[in-house]
Design a protein around this motif. Sequence first.
Motif, PDB file in Angstrom:
ATOM      1  N   SER A   1       0.835  -1.207   0.000  1.00 60.50           N
ATOM      2  CA  SER A   1       0.000   0.000   0.000  1.00 60.50           C
ATOM      3  C   SER A   1       0.869   1.257   0.000  1.00 60.50           C
ATOM      4  O   SER A   1       0.413   2.335  -0.345  1.00 60.50           O
ATOM      5  N   GLY A   2       2.139   1.107   0.399  1.00 60.57           N
ATOM      6  CA  GLY A   2       3.009   2.273   0.544  1.00 60.57           C
ATOM      7  C   GLY A   2       3.460   2.886  -0.764  1.00 60.57           C
ATOM      8  O   GLY A   2       3.829   4.058  -0.810  1.00 60.57           O
ATOM      9  N   ASP A   3       3.470   2.097  -1.834  1.00 58.78           N
ATOM     10  CA  ASP A   3       3.954   2.642  -3.108  1.00 58.78           C
ATOM     11  C   ASP A   3       3.096   2.179  -4.290  1.00 58.78           C
ATOM     12  O   ASP A   3       3.525   2.260  -5.442  1.00 58.78           O
ATOM     13  N   VAL A   4       1.885   1.688  -3.992  1.00 56.02           N
ATOM     14  CA  VAL A   4       1.087   1.069  -5.051  1.00 56.02           C
ATOM     15  C   VAL A   4       0.709   2.047  -6.165  1.00 56.02           C
ATOM     16  O   VAL A   4       0.481   1.641  -7.305  1.00 56.02           O
ATOM     17  N   ASN A   5       0.711   3.349  -5.836  1.00 59.09           N
ATOM     18  CA  ASN A   5       0.381   4.342  -6.863  1.00 59.09           C
ATOM     19  C   ASN A   5       1.616   5.002  -7.473  1.00 59.09           C
ATOM     20  O   ASN A   5       1.498   5.977  -8.212  1.00 59.09           O
ATOM     21  N   ASP A   6       2.777   4.495  -7.148  1.00 62.16           N
ATOM     22  CA  ASP A   6       4.003   5.073  -7.679  1.00 62.16           C
ATOM     23  C   ASP A   6       4.348   4.381  -9.005  1.00 62.16           C
ATOM     24  O   ASP A   6       4.714   3.197  -9.028  1.00 62.16           O
ATOM     25  N   PRO A   7       4.252   5.114 -10.124  1.00 59.79           N
ATOM     26  CA  PRO A   7       4.482   4.476 -11.432  1.00 59.79           C
ATOM     27  C   PRO A   7       5.922   4.030 -11.644  1.00 59.79           C
ATOM     28  O   PRO A   7       6.198   3.230 -12.535  1.00 59.79           O
ATOM     29  N   LYS A   8       6.838   4.506 -10.814  1.00 56.20           N
ATOM     30  CA  LYS A   8       8.251   4.117 -10.994  1.00 56.20           C
ATOM     31  C   LYS A   8       8.524   2.721 -10.427  1.00 56.20           C
ATOM     32  O   LYS A   8       9.565   2.133 -10.675  1.00 56.20           O
ATOM     33  N   ILE A   9       7.558   2.199  -9.643  1.00 55.89           N
ATOM     34  CA  ILE A   9       7.743   0.888  -9.013  1.00 55.89           C
ATOM     35  C   ILE A   9       7.079  -0.197  -9.859  1.00 55.89           C
ATOM     36  O   ILE A   9       5.955  -0.041 -10.321  1.00 55.89           O
ATOM     37  N   GLN A  10       7.800  -1.301 -10.035  1.00 55.37           N
ATOM     38  CA  GLN A  10       7.258  -2.448 -10.771  1.00 55.37           C
ATOM     39  C   GLN A  10       6.277  -3.203  -9.873  1.00 55.37           C
ATOM     40  O   GLN A  10       6.645  -3.703  -8.812  1.00 55.37           O
ATOM     41  N   HIS A  11       5.002  -3.245 -10.298  1.00 54.34           N
ATOM     42  CA  HIS A  11       3.979  -3.923  -9.486  1.00 54.34           C
ATOM     43  C   HIS A  11       3.563  -5.251 -10.114  1.00 54.34           C
ATOM     44  O   HIS A  11       3.905  -5.545 -11.262  1.00 54.34           O
ATOM     45  N   HIS A  12       2.799  -6.039  -9.315  1.00 53.57           N
ATOM     46  CA  HIS A  12       2.449  -7.405  -9.750  1.00 53.57           C
ATOM     47  C   HIS A  12       0.946  -7.664  -9.751  1.00 53.57           C
ATOM     48  O   HIS A  12       0.544  -8.817  -9.853  1.00 53.57           O
ATOM     49  N   ASN A  13       0.157  -6.620  -9.539  1.00 50.14           N
ATOM     50  CA  ASN A  13      -1.282  -6.809  -9.351  1.00 50.14           C
ATOM     51  C   ASN A  13      -1.558  -7.761  -8.188  1.00 50.14           C
ATOM     52  O   ASN A  13      -2.284  -8.736  -8.314  1.00 50.14           O
ATOM     53  N   GLY A  14      -0.949  -7.466  -7.042  1.00 50.55           N
ATOM     54  CA  GLY A  14      -1.183  -8.263  -5.831  1.00 50.55           C
ATOM     55  C   GLY A  14      -0.021  -9.175  -5.530  1.00 50.55           C
ATOM     56  O   GLY A  14       1.129  -8.735  -5.438  1.00 50.55           O
ATOM     57  N   LEU A  15      -0.319 -10.462  -5.376  1.00 47.98           N
ATOM     58  CA  LEU A  15       0.710 -11.473  -5.098  1.00 47.98           C
ATOM     59  C   LEU A  15       1.095 -12.187  -6.389  1.00 47.98           C
ATOM     60  O   LEU A  15       0.217 -12.543  -7.176  1.00 47.98           O
ATOM     61  N   THR A  16       2.371 -12.424  -6.589  1.00 52.99           N
ATOM     62  CA  THR A  16       2.795 -13.260  -7.733  1.00 52.99           C
ATOM     63  C   THR A  16       2.537 -14.732  -7.382  1.00 52.99           C
ATOM     64  O   THR A  16       2.184 -15.060  -6.242  1.00 52.99           O
ATOM     65  N   ASP A  17       2.777 -15.625  -8.348  1.00 55.53           N
ATOM     66  CA  ASP A  17       2.640 -17.063  -8.058  1.00 55.53           C
ATOM     67  C   ASP A  17       3.583 -17.476  -6.932  1.00 55.53           C
ATOM     68  O   ASP A  17       3.211 -18.242  -6.052  1.00 55.53           O
ATOM     69  N   PHE A  18       4.804 -16.932  -6.958  1.00 54.35           N
ATOM     70  CA  PHE A  18       5.746 -17.238  -5.873  1.00 54.35           C
ATOM     71  C   PHE A  18       5.195 -16.717  -4.545  1.00 54.35           C
ATOM     72  O   PHE A  18       5.290 -17.394  -3.508  1.00 54.35           O
ATOM     73  N   GLY A  19       4.594 -15.519  -4.583  1.00 56.39           N
ATOM     74  CA  GLY A  19       4.005 -14.948  -3.369  1.00 56.39           C
ATOM     75  C   GLY A  19       2.933 -15.862  -2.786  1.00 56.39           C
ATOM     76  O   GLY A  19       2.834 -16.019  -1.564  1.00 56.39           O
ATOM     77  N   LYS A  20       2.151 -16.450  -3.672  1.00 56.21           N
ATOM     78  CA  LYS A  20       1.109 -17.380  -3.195  1.00 56.21           C
ATOM     79  C   LYS A  20       1.749 -18.631  -2.582  1.00 56.21           C
ATOM     80  O   LYS A  20       1.272 -19.158  -1.577  1.00 56.21           O
ATOM     81  N   GLN A  21       2.855 -19.077  -3.183  1.00 52.18           N
ATOM     82  CA  GLN A  21       3.581 -20.227  -2.604  1.00 52.18           C
ATOM     83  C   GLN A  21       4.134 -19.892  -1.220  1.00 52.18           C
ATOM     84  O   GLN A  21       4.162 -20.743  -0.330  1.00 52.18           O
ATOM     85  N   VAL A  22       4.581 -18.638  -1.063  1.00 49.66           N
ATOM     86  CA  VAL A  22       5.091 -18.203   0.243  1.00 49.66           C
ATOM     87  C   VAL A  22       3.975 -18.312   1.288  1.00 49.66           C
ATOM     88  O   VAL A  22       4.182 -18.837   2.386  1.00 49.66           O
ATOM     89  N   VAL A  23       2.784 -17.837   0.928  1.00 50.93           N
ATOM     90  CA  VAL A  23       1.647 -17.894   1.854  1.00 50.93           C
ATOM     91  C   VAL A  23       1.362 -19.348   2.238  1.00 50.93           C
ATOM     92  O   VAL A  23       1.192 -19.670   3.423  1.00 50.93           O
ATOM     93  N   LEU A  24       1.353 -20.235   1.253  1.00 52.58           N
ATOM     94  CA  LEU A  24       1.049 -21.650   1.533  1.00 52.58           C
ATOM     95  C   LEU A  24       2.148 -22.310   2.378  1.00 52.58           C
ATOM     96  O   LEU A  24       1.854 -23.132   3.253  1.00 52.58           O
ATOM     97  N   GLU A  25       3.394 -21.906   2.116  1.00 50.14           N
ATOM     98  CA  GLU A  25       4.490 -22.471   2.918  1.00 50.14           C
ATOM     99  C   GLU A  25       4.409 -21.950   4.360  1.00 50.14           C
ATOM    100  O   GLU A  25       4.701 -22.692   5.312  1.00 50.14           O
ATOM    101  N   MET A  26       4.011 -20.694   4.517  1.00 51.74           N
ATOM    102  CA  MET A  26       3.814 -20.159   5.874  1.00 51.74           C
ATOM    103  C   MET A  26       2.721 -20.954   6.588  1.00 51.74           C
ATOM    104  O   MET A  26       2.861 -21.294   7.767  1.00 51.74           O
ATOM    105  N   ASN A  27       1.637 -21.260   5.870  1.00 47.74           N
ATOM    106  CA  ASN A  27       0.565 -22.082   6.442  1.00 47.74           C
ATOM    107  C   ASN A  27       1.115 -23.424   6.910  1.00 47.74           C
ATOM    108  O   ASN A  27       0.800 -23.911   7.989  1.00 47.74           O
TER     109      ASN A  27
END
Length: 421
Positions: free
Chosen positions: A185-211
């Motif tokens: 949320s801290g830089d989601v509107n900053d066009p200079k930052i590369q965004h992913h539209n939320g979590l990437t596939d790896f990000g989702k794997q991180v969540v599942l591994e945390m579970n």
Amino acid sequence: MTCFRILLLSSLLLATASGTAQSSNPSGPPVSAQARAIHDSAIVVDTHADTPQRFLDEDFDIGSTDPNDVGHLSLDKARRGNLGAEFFSIWVDPETNQGHFAQHTFDLIDSVYEQAAHHPDRMMMSFSVADIQRAQQEHKLAALMGIEGGHSIENDMHLLRDYYRLGVRYMTLSWSNTNEWADSSGDVNDPKIQHHNGLTDFGKQVVLEMNRLGMMVDISHVADKTFWDAIATTKAPVIASHSSARALTNAPRNMTDDMLRAVAKNGGVVDVNFFSGFLDQNYWNALQAQKAEQAAATRAYLDKLKAEGKQITYVDDDRITREWMAKIPRPPFTVLIDHIDHIAKVAGIDHVGLGSDFDGVSGATPAGMDSAADLPKITQALLDRGYSAEDIRKILGGNVLRVFKEVERVSRELQTQPSSK
Ligand SMILES: [Zn+2]
């Protein structure tokens, strides 16, 4: 940890005039014997304090009884406020630690263990709900750890598992910086930052591994889309370790009512952040109004230190940020209770808790909330609003313990299933 550093660099918003609502008792209510008894009958859990920055940068001793210390947390203050368990934040400044996020993560983890080692009679490292209960019986502060910002894992699942083994029991998917797998949320509107539209596939794997590990998924700081992706992915309840309500204070770090309801449905808990900027719209607006000037002054100060050959630490940044926070009038104590009350009403009494952000907000907390010693005032204020003793105990820590226990249960269940890898 609030997000001043990143906010400093983002765009300036227009401000409206500041004014502080006055109540009869702006610094909170005096605590009655009844409230004190209820408060002392609870296991009080706070899910976010940035004190490790002080352990590392200032060599701060949590056993300090210095009456002039402006810090929010010490063993003495915790005792006075009947704080039973603290999740110490392992926050690695992504700007000053480029190239060695993991090393700094390990240094901060070590700093918490060292404090516990110096005070074995009053503090114990804790890794489970059972440990927290044991610490309570032994009248010790249960010390837990949460990593604030997924950049700490350096895109490496092995490191995530190592952090779990060292005792880390939650991870905030992002801090104020978007990392390589989660938007913030801290830089989601900053066009200079590369965004992913939320979590990437790896990000989702991180969540599942945390579970699977039994590490709580913390959705504070993340961009809205990251929140929804995390909710859709997780197999265990989530926490917001230090977030308040956007319906009351329109800051991107706060949670909308839809998000609050989604956390309720997920069985999780939203732990209210005590930062004045997230609790009071006037304070937030005043902060935006001084942002450009504050950023320039901070930059000049830090550049001067750099020119003198000094290594910049959080403490340097905090020193000047405090001066700027102090320019804005403190909101009354009631704003904190308003947010707890709102979340309890929208998400339900089983889904609200405390996530102070102690020692991470440069002193900017509502009037009367000066340290952990002031926590009993929350119990009094909730009692004054008609909350029952049972409900108050849920808010003070019962809800977080329920979520933590469920995360432990889901982990055991997932670990009995054959691994897909
Ligand atoms: Zn934070």
